[in-house]
Design a protein around this motif. Structure first.
Motif, PDB file in Angstrom:
ATOM      1  N   ARG B  21      34.071  37.214  47.999  1.00 39.76           N
ATOM      2  CA  ARG B  21      34.996  38.269  47.585  1.00 39.76           C
ATOM      3  C   ARG B  21      35.568  38.038  46.189  1.00 39.76           C
ATOM      4  NH1 ARG B  21      38.783  39.550  52.700  1.00 39.76           N
ATOM      5  NH2 ARG B  21      39.046  41.512  51.581  1.00 39.76           N
ATOM      6  N   ASP B  22      35.224  36.909  45.551  1.00 38.67           N
ATOM      7  CA  ASP B  22      35.694  36.676  44.180  1.00 38.67           C
ATOM      8  C   ASP B  22      35.003  37.600  43.179  1.00 38.67           C
ATOM      9  OD1 ASP B  22      37.355  34.758  45.078  1.00 38.67           O
ATOM     10  OD2 ASP B  22      36.362  33.072  44.082  1.00 38.67           O
ATOM     11  N   PHE B  24      33.803  41.090  41.723  1.00 40.57           N
ATOM     12  CA  PHE B  24      34.016  42.540  41.751  1.00 40.57           C
ATOM     13  C   PHE B  24      32.637  43.202  41.813  1.00 40.57           C
ATOM     14  CE2 PHE B  24      38.159  41.728  39.576  1.00 40.57           C
ATOM     15  CZ  PHE B  24      38.968  42.496  40.404  1.00 40.57           C
ATOM     16  N   ASP B  72      37.932  38.538  41.122  1.00 37.71           N
ATOM     17  CA  ASP B  72      38.858  39.165  42.065  1.00 37.71           C
ATOM     18  C   ASP B  72      39.664  38.072  42.772  1.00 37.71           C
ATOM     19  OD1 ASP B  72      40.245  40.890  43.641  1.00 37.71           O
ATOM     20  OD2 ASP B  72      38.498  41.844  44.563  1.00 37.71           O
ATOM     21  N   GLU B  73      40.606  37.503  42.038  1.00 38.16           N
ATOM     22  CA  GLU B  73      41.438  36.410  42.529  1.00 38.16           C
ATOM     23  C   GLU B  73      42.211  36.839  43.773  1.00 38.16           C
ATOM     24  OE1 GLU B  73      42.043  33.374  41.582  1.00 38.16           O
ATOM     25  OE2 GLU B  73      41.084  33.224  39.609  1.00 38.16           O
TER      26      GLU B  73
END
Lengths: 351, 351
Positions: B21-22, B24, B72-73
């Motif tokens: 999920r990090d 984008f 996407d931190e």
């Protein structure tokens, strides 16, 4: 301004729907929606509104950036001429009145005209459609070129010129002087200006306090220069089949110096080439930071000359055979004219 | 290198799944998948491989860019210290052998050490985990700071230092000298270097021809400097509650000159301030392009002094009351020391 623009801002301006498939859209890990900014009217207007306390004394305010923009073009083509990711200089202006905004608009248009003239690009300022950006008045700066995708109509008698998009279909008489005939040509859009009025400042409540300390909605303009596209368009218009010709101001370096191939008969002149590079750069003010040494001396002069042609340095200086003679001469190739000269060191300094 | 990176490249390196999920992710209008590049190992290696005909004579090859990166931190925070969109300088290196790649690795690490020293930031180079980038060897450049999110272990006896992530839990003895005790401190990661080996060059077939004209897979390294984060970290470490202190090299301008308020008793000194701005910039080589005039003369000196403190100019020169006297004196405020001096024009030139 961010590349990742919150959907919420774009919904407020109604461009989230209006832009349709031209907008790249994505969600983050929390399912919040974003688009990749193609321009930044929403972001800048919201930013200004959030600052509050803007006085009429601080206007006009002109804010600009040079950043990557994103547009999901249906037909990306011609390399950098129409890409989906490109550099644009975009500026947003805030004024106290329609009159002041028109003055700012004219000032920026004049600056754009001067900028293209300094680049040696014969751009035409034409009336244009405001498209999805909106507003009341718009102009494009068009570089005439056969490969151009825009169709322009130019009057033979007066200064009128416009993008075909803004005209009645089939119109051939000039709507300004009512005498001249309109001639069609093709152009590449390299700049676009908009007088926006209060379209965005009204939505985001970007106000300033007037001399009576009452809040008034600011008058806005926005101004774009297609940085990537100017590079590509200049090459398209100025270059030949054989070599790239840059506008002088855009060339990566004005002068490229080629030392001899390592191990060749004149290989010992490598130091002379390096020294020449340093002294040209420091002795001639206009050449500060504009002289590059192609020190890939494992390659032949011929191979490096070919690369220099592909890179489009206006001048290439070869430190070869003739620089080893009693009266050293340097081979100078001028990209623009195709001429080759043999100059002494003093001759170089006078170039 | 593009911000929009094709999913296909990231699938080949298996990072499409590994990054989770990090990354984008988005689709274009034709449903093709992309990610927003957090780094560019895939893009640069594929680019190099596509060029073909690379000779061993052209190596080492070091290619860098300074562009926006996206991650996407899960917890973006501390403003620019940990954002989801940030500027990074990333460099990718290609070498003929493991030995040559190590030499390149050391050369770049030394350059990074010098860079931080010139900025006046006491960074520590620590052993680090290779994370999702992979490779065989990695170091972080850490700026010690209480707000830092990384935990470092530093030996009291030898030069050993490492990110806690690379160590056994609870380890307190130095694994290098076996004598010293490890002390924990906190740091902000401002640079990260990786010796990658052939991880990416093998996948994308980035080869060069060796002296025997046989294709050999290149040895790679990658090197990152967190440009945005260095700005934020420097402010965090150097500033006080009252004012921003920049490393000299990062200050937006070295000197800010404040002309008097328009319409004030000494309003006629505005021209003097402008002239001072020009002559300081041209007379002192180190100040070329480093002197700015805050010409918002509708605002009081006090208001502009406050803004100057927020912007962190090392020196602010006020052209006020004392500049109107028979022996004109200029008020000079030094941001670093907090001192105020009154200097003659000659005194300014010697500053």
């Amino acid at each position: 301004m961010p590349s990742l623009c919150a959907a919420e801002l774009w919904r407020r301006s109604e461009r989230w729907d209006l832009m349709g498939r031209d907008l790249f859209r994505l969600k983050d890990r929390h399912d919040a929606e974003y688009c990749l900014g193609p321009t930044h009217e929403e972001a800048i207007t919201e930013l200004l509104a959030s600052q509050g306390h803007l006085s009429h004394k601080q206007l006009p305010l002109l804010l600009y950036q040079v950043t990557r923009k994103f547009r999901d073009e249906p037909r990306p083509r011609f390399g950098l001429l129409r890409g989906r990711e490109f550099y644009m200089k975009d500026m947003y202006t805030f004024d106290t009145s329609e009159e002041a905004a028109h003055l700012t608009y004219q000032t920026v248009c004049q600056a754009y005209t001067r900028l293209f003239a300094r680049l040696g690009l014969n751009c035409v300022q034409v009336q244009a459609d405001t498209g999805n950006i909106g507003g009341k008045l718009s102009h494009e700066f068009q570089l005439p070129a056969e490969v151009g995708e825009d169709r322009l109509l130019v009057c033979g008698d007066c200064a009128f010129s416009a993008n075909v998009e803004t005209m009645e279909p089939g119109q051939t008489d000039c709507p300004q002087c009512h005498k001249g005939t309109l001639t069609e040509s093709k152009g590449i859009e390299v700049g676009h200006t908009f007088y926006l009025g209060t379209k965005y400042s009204h939505i985001f409540n970007a106000t300033f306090s007037n001399p009576q300390s009452k809040p008034v909605v600011a008058e806005m303009g926005c101004f774009g220069l297609g940085v990537t596209r100017i590079l590509a368009a200049a090459i398209e218009v100025l270059s030949t089949e054989d070599a790239i010709h840059w506008p002088g101001l855009l060339a990566p370096y004005q002068v490229c110096i080629l030392p001899p191939k390592r191990g060749s008969k004149v290989g010992h002149l490598e130091g002379l080439a390096e020294e020449l590079c340093r002294s040209l750069g420091s002795a001639i003010p206009g050449l500060r930071g504009e002289v590059v040494l192609d020190d890939r001396t494992q390659l032949t002069i011929g191979k490096r000359l070919k690369d220099a042609g592909c890179l489009g340095y206006p001048y290439v200086i070869v430190v070869g055979q003739s620089a080893a003679e009693d009266l050293p001469r340097f081979e100078v190739r001028c990209q623009q004219s195709g001429e080759t000269m043999f100059l002494s060191r003093e001759g170089l300094m006078d170039l």
